[in-house]
Motif scaffolding. Sequence first.
Motif, PDB file in Angstrom:
ATOM      1  N   PRO A  49     107.287 -20.693  71.415  1.00  0.00           N
ATOM      2  CA  PRO A  49     105.933 -20.383  70.930  1.00  0.00           C
ATOM      3  C   PRO A  49     105.865 -19.125  70.069  1.00  0.00           C
ATOM      4  O   PRO A  49     105.135 -19.092  69.064  1.00  0.00           O
ATOM      5  N   ASP A  50     106.602 -18.076  70.439  1.00  0.00           N
ATOM      6  CA  ASP A  50     106.561 -16.828  69.680  1.00  0.00           C
ATOM      7  C   ASP A  50     107.156 -17.013  68.289  1.00  0.00           C
ATOM      8  O   ASP A  50     106.607 -16.541  67.287  1.00  0.00           O
ATOM      9  N   ARG A  52     107.528 -19.854  66.707  1.00  0.00           N
ATOM     10  CA  ARG A  52     106.682 -20.790  65.951  1.00  0.00           C
ATOM     11  C   ARG A  52     105.458 -20.075  65.386  1.00  0.00           C
ATOM     12  O   ARG A  52     105.065 -20.311  64.243  1.00  0.00           O
ATOM     13  N   GLU A  53     104.868 -19.183  66.151  1.00  0.00           N
ATOM     14  CA  GLU A  53     103.702 -18.430  65.681  1.00  0.00           C
ATOM     15  C   GLU A  53     104.064 -17.554  64.486  1.00  0.00           C
ATOM     16  O   GLU A  53     103.306 -17.470  63.504  1.00  0.00           O
ATOM     17  N   ALA A  54     105.226 -16.925  64.560  1.00  0.00           N
ATOM     18  CA  ALA A  54     105.674 -16.083  63.440  1.00  0.00           C
ATOM     19  C   ALA A  54     105.898 -16.921  62.186  1.00  0.00           C
ATOM     20  O   ALA A  54     105.551 -16.506  61.074  1.00  0.00           O
ATOM     21  N   LEU A  56     104.428 -19.725  61.478  1.00  0.00           N
ATOM     22  CA  LEU A  56     103.149 -20.256  61.006  1.00  0.00           C
ATOM     23  C   LEU A  56     102.314 -19.196  60.285  1.00  0.00           C
ATOM     24  O   LEU A  56     101.687 -19.472  59.259  1.00  0.00           O
ATOM     25  N   THR A  57     102.306 -17.981  60.823  1.00  0.00           N
ATOM     26  CA  THR A  57     101.425 -16.947  60.272  1.00  0.00           C
ATOM     27  C   THR A  57     101.994 -16.283  59.020  1.00  0.00           C
ATOM     28  O   THR A  57     101.245 -15.826  58.159  1.00  0.00           O
ATOM     29  N   THR A  59     104.967 -17.595  56.811  1.00  0.00           N
ATOM     30  CA  THR A  59     106.083 -18.511  56.555  1.00  0.00           C
ATOM     31  C   THR A  59     107.046 -17.933  55.527  1.00  0.00           C
ATOM     32  O   THR A  59     108.271 -18.015  55.691  1.00  0.00           O
ATOM     33  N   VAL A  78     106.491 -26.927  62.474  1.00  0.00           N
ATOM     34  CA  VAL A  78     105.874 -26.014  61.492  1.00  0.00           C
ATOM     35  C   VAL A  78     105.884 -26.713  60.131  1.00  0.00           C
ATOM     36  O   VAL A  78     106.760 -26.475  59.298  1.00  0.00           O
TER      37      VAL A  78
END
Length: 385
Positions: A49-50, A52-54, A56-57, A59, A78
């Motif tokens: 999750p961490d 993936r969040e990086a 996404l926010t 790229t 992603v």
Amino acid sequence: MISRTAEIVLTKLATQFKAVALTGPRQSGKSTLARTAFPEKKYISLENPDIREAALTDTRGFLNNLPDGAILDEAQRVPELFSYLQEVLDESNEKGRFILTGSNNFLMLENITQSLAGRIGYLELLPFGYDEIEKIESYDLALNNMIFSGGYPAVTYDRVDAAFWFPSYVRTYIERDVRQIKNITNLNLFQKLLYLCAGRVGQELNLNNLAIECGVDHKTIGSWIGILQASYIIHLLPPFYNNFSKRITKSPKLYFYDTGLACALLSISSPSQLSLHASRGPLFENYIINELIKVRFNKGLRSNLFHWRDVSGHEVDIVADHGSYAVGMELKAGMTVIPEFFKGLTFWQKLTNFEKSYLIYGGDETQKRSNGVEVIPWNKLQDIQ
């Protein structure tokens, strides 16, 4: 560690394309293969999750931190990556910079087609085939066990009890993977469809029949069947359309990518139980078709397998289309060859004049019959040309 047959093609693709997409069922060994084939590359799991969040926010920043490329596991998580990857790949002529893995063929292909067409090689990895499983020390290579256990590494190599592993796999698949593709409100009905499909292995797909049993419309069933295909649970064997001036059936046949999963859904609890089970014949058929597909996929090729049946009931289990010629194959689970086994192939030979025909059966003798049909044991598929 068992070496994968597909590794040769995977490394070759990486020398010819700027990126390579490695897809296949969840837990089929994609991550392990990618890390084994490219040990020098950084491995990043987008299931985290961490991470993936990086991605996404930011790229662009995420990719800029990977100047030497990387293995991006479950890349379909992603989707934004693919557009930015196009820009990164176009800035360099370096081959094999990124290795993308994914267990969702639909989302991977959709994003690749939109952003990375022509820049990326493509390889599908299924669970272990016979040639890989026979490398496992002290493994039971009897036919019933091969059908019952299937080829997932956790069950074959790690020896996790199938009675525990497959129910967990189904639950994870339904609760996670299905939701990634489509927000299905009634997962219980979707799971019911999964069980119904297991009972129809080797049968022609009938959406209306499945819709009635599930209590939904046939369009919904069609959509759900697409999800099962996209996530490498089932595959459909299309009909061979060369009708030879005869009317033929045009419905695909339904099979599972792993017979171990099909056995679990059918509540088959042991290889010995499989011996007298009503589905043994269709499951044998499914097993052989899977093995032939694995040979193609491991070479980076698409399946060239079809089935053929005319309206009079004449049928051939498999037609392998090689372009200029086609090979007919009949699949019989029995260990003793009897004249009845050749009925479909005899009709096929008269109709097509094609020379190559094979009978693949559950015994262990290779034979060449006077009718031109070669009899091949189930575990000698490498002899098929």
